[in-house]
Motif scaffolding. Structure first.
Motif, PDB file in Angstrom:
ATOM      1  N   LEU A  56       1.201   8.910   3.985  1.00 21.61           N
ATOM      2  CA  LEU A  56       1.074   8.378   5.341  1.00 21.61           C
ATOM      3  C   LEU A  56      -0.368   8.253   5.819  1.00 21.61           C
ATOM      4  CD1 LEU A  56       4.033   9.880   7.414  1.00 21.61           C
ATOM      5  CD2 LEU A  56       3.405   7.479   7.198  1.00 21.61           C
ATOM      6  N   PHE A  57      -1.149   9.338   5.721  1.00 20.75           N
ATOM      7  CA  PHE A  57      -2.483   9.321   6.317  1.00 20.75           C
ATOM      8  C   PHE A  57      -3.409   8.277   5.690  1.00 20.75           C
ATOM      9  CE2 PHE A  57      -6.855  11.089   6.732  1.00 20.75           C
ATOM     10  CZ  PHE A  57      -6.987  10.847   8.097  1.00 20.75           C
ATOM     11  N   PRO A  58      -3.568   8.238   4.351  1.00 23.35           N
ATOM     12  CA  PRO A  58      -4.462   7.209   3.796  1.00 23.35           C
ATOM     13  C   PRO A  58      -3.985   5.785   4.075  1.00 23.35           C
ATOM     14  CG  PRO A  58      -3.322   8.393   2.025  1.00 23.35           C
ATOM     15  CD  PRO A  58      -3.075   9.142   3.292  1.00 23.35           C
ATOM     16  N   SER A  59      -2.674   5.575   4.095  1.00 23.80           N
ATOM     17  CA  SER A  59      -2.152   4.233   4.352  1.00 23.80           C
ATOM     18  C   SER A  59      -2.414   3.801   5.793  1.00 23.80           C
ATOM     19  CB  SER A  59      -0.647   4.179   4.054  1.00 23.80           C
ATOM     20  OG  SER A  59      -0.396   4.484   2.700  1.00 23.80           O
ATOM     21  N   LEU A  60      -2.161   4.703   6.750  1.00 26.11           N
ATOM     22  CA  LEU A  60      -2.397   4.373   8.154  1.00 26.11           C
ATOM     23  C   LEU A  60      -3.887   4.238   8.452  1.00 26.11           C
ATOM     24  CD1 LEU A  60       0.300   6.612   9.895  1.00 26.11           C
ATOM     25  CD2 LEU A  60       0.362   4.147   9.502  1.00 26.11           C
ATOM     26  N   LEU A  61      -4.722   4.967   7.714  1.00 21.68           N
ATOM     27  CA  LEU A  61      -6.172   4.856   7.886  1.00 21.68           C
ATOM     28  C   LEU A  61      -6.644   3.433   7.569  1.00 21.68           C
ATOM     29  CD1 LEU A  61      -8.545   6.857   8.550  1.00 21.68           C
ATOM     30  CD2 LEU A  61      -8.938   6.974   6.092  1.00 21.68           C
ATOM     31  N   LEU A  90       0.830  -1.203   0.000  1.00 21.67           N
ATOM     32  CA  LEU A  90       0.000   0.000   0.000  1.00 21.67           C
ATOM     33  C   LEU A  90       0.866   1.255   0.000  1.00 21.67           C
ATOM     34  CD1 LEU A  90      -2.956   0.885  -0.028  1.00 21.67           C
ATOM     35  CD2 LEU A  90      -2.840   1.097   2.450  1.00 21.67           C
ATOM     36  N   PHE A  91       1.910   1.263   0.821  1.00 26.29           N
ATOM     37  CA  PHE A  91       2.816   2.417   0.812  1.00 26.29           C
ATOM     38  C   PHE A  91       3.468   2.578  -0.563  1.00 26.29           C
ATOM     39  CE2 PHE A  91       2.756   2.187   5.495  1.00 26.29           C
ATOM     40  CZ  PHE A  91       2.668   3.540   5.790  1.00 26.29           C
ATOM     41  N   ALA A  92       3.862   1.457  -1.174  1.00 26.50           N
ATOM     42  CA  ALA A  92       4.506   1.517  -2.486  1.00 26.50           C
ATOM     43  C   ALA A  92       3.546   2.040  -3.545  1.00 26.50           C
ATOM     44  CB  ALA A  92       5.024   0.135  -2.879  1.00 26.50           C
ATOM     45  N   ARG A  93       2.311   1.569  -3.504  1.00 26.83           N
ATOM     46  CA  ARG A  93       1.314   1.961  -4.503  1.00 26.83           C
ATOM     47  C   ARG A  93       0.879   3.413  -4.322  1.00 26.83           C
ATOM     48  NH1 ARG A  93       0.362   0.655  -9.550  1.00 26.83           N
ATOM     49  NH2 ARG A  93      -0.493  -1.408  -9.870  1.00 26.83           N
ATOM     50  N   VAL A  94       0.563   3.778  -3.087  1.00 25.81           N
ATOM     51  CA  VAL A  94       0.086   5.141  -2.829  1.00 25.81           C
ATOM     52  C   VAL A  94       1.218   6.141  -3.031  1.00 25.81           C
ATOM     53  CG1 VAL A  94      -0.846   6.716  -1.089  1.00 25.81           C
ATOM     54  CG2 VAL A  94      -1.747   4.399  -1.273  1.00 25.81           C
ATOM     55  N   GLY A  95       2.377   5.892  -2.402  1.00 26.23           N
ATOM     56  CA  GLY A  95       3.494   6.818  -2.543  1.00 26.23           C
ATOM     57  C   GLY A  95       3.980   6.915  -3.977  1.00 26.23           C
ATOM     58  N   GLY A  96       4.161   5.763  -4.625  1.00 25.57           N
ATOM     59  CA  GLY A  96       4.607   5.760  -6.016  1.00 25.57           C
ATOM     60  C   GLY A  96       3.587   6.393  -6.944  1.00 25.57           C
ATOM     61  N   GLY A  97       2.299   6.136  -6.672  1.00 29.67           N
ATOM     62  CA  GLY A  97       1.236   6.707  -7.498  1.00 29.67           C
ATOM     63  C   GLY A  97       1.173   8.214  -7.394  1.00 29.67           C
ATOM     64  N   ILE A  98       1.331   8.734  -6.172  1.00 26.13           N
ATOM     65  CA  ILE A  98       1.336  10.193  -5.989  1.00 26.13           C
ATOM     66  C   ILE A  98       2.535  10.803  -6.697  1.00 26.13           C
ATOM     67  CG2 ILE A  98       1.588  12.043  -4.277  1.00 26.13           C
ATOM     68  CD1 ILE A  98       0.064  10.167  -2.309  1.00 26.13           C
ATOM     69  N   LEU A 134     -13.553   7.478   0.777  1.00 25.49           N
ATOM     70  CA  LEU A 134     -12.638   8.322   1.544  1.00 25.49           C
ATOM     71  C   LEU A 134     -11.203   8.120   1.071  1.00 25.49           C
ATOM     72  CD1 LEU A 134     -11.993  10.214   3.915  1.00 25.49           C
ATOM     73  CD2 LEU A 134     -11.969   8.202   5.417  1.00 25.49           C
ATOM     74  N   PHE A 135     -10.823   6.871   0.871  1.00 25.87           N
ATOM     75  CA  PHE A 135      -9.467   6.560   0.427  1.00 25.87           C
ATOM     76  C   PHE A 135      -9.198   7.167  -0.950  1.00 25.87           C
ATOM     77  CE2 PHE A 135      -6.234   3.780  -1.433  1.00 25.87           C
ATOM     78  CZ  PHE A 135      -5.299   3.740  -0.417  1.00 25.87           C
ATOM     79  N   CYS A 136     -10.158   7.021  -1.868  1.00 27.95           N
ATOM     80  CA  CYS A 136      -9.992   7.608  -3.211  1.00 27.95           C
ATOM     81  C   CYS A 136      -9.886   9.123  -3.133  1.00 27.95           C
ATOM     82  CB  CYS A 136     -11.166   7.216  -4.107  1.00 27.95           C
ATOM     83  SG  CYS A 136     -11.142   5.499  -4.642  1.00 27.95           S
ATOM     84  N   GLY A 137     -10.734   9.737  -2.297  1.00 26.54           N
ATOM     85  CA  GLY A 137     -10.700  11.196  -2.156  1.00 26.54           C
ATOM     86  C   GLY A 137      -9.369  11.681  -1.619  1.00 26.54           C
TER      87      GLY A 137
END
Length: 733
Positions: free
Chosen positions: A621-626, A183-191, A566-569
């Motif tokens: 950080l926030f969406p991943s920890l959520l 999740l960190f890899a996908r979210v961070g890399g995607g951003i 919420l996660f998508c937003g």
């Protein structure tokens, strides 16, 4: 037990083959000095970002491990879980690292090979993508093999049936480490990648009118770095945890379904591992079958890739019958059809995704035609296409679930909800997920191929190579957009089946958690009791009142659905904020340094790389920890029934939303590519600028929020499984 050793042998074969492909790649010429310099910038930026990301992830892993150690101390968790959690995260990150390292070496070599022929470029890009696919399956099976051998040696239980349940449920928990890292890899890399991409496109293509990947664009290096950290490292970590989750959840359900038959229980645990092991060898065969003629069209290139995937799938279907027959399953034919159902569902989802996203088919061409009237109609058309595109994947998964379940219980429809049939039916659904992912070695290769081809085009443009080279890399890139979209659809489809299997595995973990706290009897409202060790799925559902009439289940369903939006937003806004900073930086450099556009000055690429890196680290950080905290809080407040509702709501809504976002984003991207191939006025036309706007909206859809959702689905399940001991020990309601 002797059959089991095929699993580590397959893992070693996959890793050796990946190493051979990597060594073959490194012997190829990287091209001109300028190509080598640009490739070096991209490689350095990608590794620098990954190093920063791992620093953040390590801190999170240490904190979570300490929590698990504390739970183990108080008897709420198995003592092996902290170690399993760490190894899952380590191997997931390692798979992404090796894949990205290979991709950053492959792009310039692909661009250089394309100067010679289209087929040469395809072979290098695809074989390099195959390194990612084989590393993922190799490391996954190695991790599974090692943990099985370790736990089989150390777990001491007089009851062999219960020992296998303990082993498989403990192994299942290392999936949380893999999911968290993914999740960190996908979210961070995607951003990172989409902030750079949006900034480069809006200012470069739309405002300034310079070509894509023009070296005058300050964001172009960050854009190419992003392709690697998001679409290669992120995808590798993502599918690593899907692959492990499907195998381990099936093993756990098999241990439960055959608990009263020691011989068949062991074989039911080994079956998904052996199917995956055979799939490794067949993936290697399929990789060698991918080749094309020099004057190939995009459709012919796609057919070449599909040939390798489909032949691998055909052979795994045939071998499955033999594997399950040799293992002694009384219903080996029915379970084999469950596996084939998963395979076919994956192929159908892939073909459906190709239809809705490829520039060779009507939907993407219709979006391109809508660009003639401006960006608004492009957005409307793309959204409509995305919504409609969910039909084929959802129907495929629905049919696959029903057929896999019924095949496993010999189509005994009249008694399909008896305790024994529920256990066997859920095992059938789980093994269908294994079937869908059994040829991951080659299917992931077709996905990782995409960003390599994209980077090759960027390097060709920045190095000033002949326009014919860029035309060829654009063909490979257009195909890569489709294979990437197909890969995302495949990943999301597997997440749906795996998520359902994990939902059933959660119930099995509840059993283990109750026994761990010495709560050995389920006492029902009417006074009758059932031993926890012998309780069926139906007994647990009745005991915890998991029905639609239970307000806690309903509340959980709404919470799960809300989590998806919420996660998508959060992730979409994260891309928006970082992209805004990128746009302002690119505008500033064009405004303050007039020589950039004339070619007299060199842009400050490092500042744009820094903006994407810092933005991604801050925003992920926030969406991943959520995703980690919500299942825990739900369990503490609403107990097991609330968690079951949360997981069901997240699974249903997340699956459909992920398909919609991935397909609409892919269709927008290929509509733009269709125009850039010379249609509707070509590059720089009014239609092209409108299509670029659509593509920039679709970028975070298909590369940040959409693909992250399938990890969200599984991570919430994994967290619930790991925290089951805490949930059964204490809840508010």
């Amino acid at each position: 037990m002797n059959y089991f050793y095929l699993v580590p042998i397959a893992s070693i074969a996959a890793l050796l083959c990946a190493f051979y492909f990597f060594r073959s790649l490194m012997k190829k010429d990287e091209g001109t000095p300028k190509m080598k310099t640009i490739a070096g910038f991209i490689r350095e930026g990608a590794m620098s970002y990954l190093k920063q990301q791992y620093k953040v992830v390590i801190i999170v892993f240490i904190i979570l491990s300490l929590i698990f150690v504390t739970m183990s101390f108080f008897g709420l968790q198995n003592k092996w879980v902290p170690f399993a959690f760490l190894t899952g995260g380590f191997f997931s990150g390692l798979a992404g690292f090796f894949g990205m390292k290979t991709a950053t070496y492959a792009s310039a070599r692909t661009a250089n090979a394309v100067q010679k022929s289209l087929n040469s470029g395809l072979r290098i890009a695809f074989r390099s993508g195959a390194v990612m696919g084989l590393v993922v399956v190799g490391l996954a099976l190695l991790d599974i093999s090692l943990w099985y051998l370790i736990l089989d040696f150390f777990v001491d239980n007089a009851d062999h049936g219960h020992k296998l349940i303990m082993i498989t449920t403990t192994m299942l928990t290392f999936g949380m480490g893999a999911s968290t890292q993914a999740l960190f890899a996908r979210v961070g890399g995607g951003i990172y990648t989409k902030a750079a991409d949006v900034g480069a496109d809006l200012v470069g293509k739309v405002e300034t009118g310079i070509p894509e990947d023009d070296p005058r664009n300050p964001a172009t290096i960050a854009d190419n770095v992003g392709d690697n950290v998001g679409d290669v490292a992120g995808m590798g970590a993502d599918l690593y945890e899907s692959y492990c989750g499907s195998i381990l959840s099936t093993a756990a359900l098999g241990a439960s379904a055959f608990a009263l038959n020691p011989t068949m229980q062991e074989n039911a645990v080994f079956a998904p591992m052996l199917i995956a092991a055979i799939g490794v060898f067949l993936s290697i065969l399929g990789i060698y079958l991918v080749k094309t003629k020099e004057d190939a069209t995009v459709k012919q290139l796609m057919d070449s890739l599909n040939r390798g995937v489909n032949i691998s799938a055909l052979f795994i279907a045939i071998f499955t019958f033999g594997i399950l027959y040799i293992l002694g399953f009384s219903n080996w034919i029915g379970l084999s059809f469950s596996v084939i159902t998963g395979l076919l569902a994956g192929i159908i989802i892939g073909q459906g995704t190709e239809y809705f996203t490829s520039s060779s088919h009507k939907p993407a061409i219709e979006i391109a035609n809508s660009a003639k009237t401006g960006p608004a109609t492009v957005i409307i058309s793309g959204l409509g296409t995305g919504f409609i595109s969910t039909v084929i994947p959802v129907l495929s998964i629905v049919v696959a679930i029903l057929i896999a379940y019924l095949s496993a219980i010999r189509f005994d429809v009249a008694n399909m909800l008896t305790a024994e049939n529920v256990s066997m039916g859920l095992y059938g659904i789980a093994i269908a997920a294994v079937g869908m992912l059994s040829t991951l070695g080659i299917t992931l290769a077709t996905d990782a191929y995409g960003p390599i081809a994209d980077n090759a085009g960027g390097i060709a443009e920045m190095s000033g190579l002949d326009p014919e080279v860029r035309r060829r890399t654009d063909m490979l890139d257009s195909l890569g957009n489709t294979t990437a979209a197909t890969g995302k659809g495949f990943a999301i489809g597997s997440a749906a089946l795996t998520g359902l299997a994990l939902l059933a595995s959660y119930v099995e973990e509840i059993r283990v958690a109750l026994l761990r706290v010495n709560d050995n009897v389920l006492e029902f409202a009417d006074g009758h009791t059932v031993d926890v060790a012998k309780a069926s799925f139906v007994d647990f559902m009745n005991y915890y009142q998991v029905t639609l009439m239970n307000p806690k289940v309903l509340a959980g369903i709404f919470l799960g659905s809300m989590m998806v939006f919420l996660f998508c937003g959060l992730t979409m806004n994260a891309v928006g904020r970082t992209a805004r900073n990128m746009v302002e930086e690119v505008r500033y450099q064009f405004r303050e340094f007039k020589g950039i556009l004339t070619g007299e000055d060199t842009p400050d690429y490092a500042r744009c790389v820094s903006i994407s890196t810092k933005g991604a680290q801050r925003e992920m950080l926030f969406p991943s920890l959520l995703a980690v905290t919500v299942p825990i809080v739900t369990g503490l407040i609403m107990g097991v029934s609330g968690v079951m509702g949360l997981l069901a709501g997240g699974l249903g809504t997340g699956f459909v939303m992920a398909i919609f976002m991935a397909n609409s984003g892919g269709a927008w991207d290929n509509a733009k590519k269709y125009i850039e191939m010379g249609n509707l006025g070509g590059k720089g036309s009014h239609a092209h600028k409108a299509a670029v706007v659509g593509d920039t909206v679709g970028d975070p859809f298909k590369d940040t929020s959409g693909p992250s959702l399938n990890i969200l689905i599984k991570l919430m399940s994994m967290v619930s499984i790991v925290m089951a001991g805490l949930t059964v020990a204490w809840s508010l309601l």
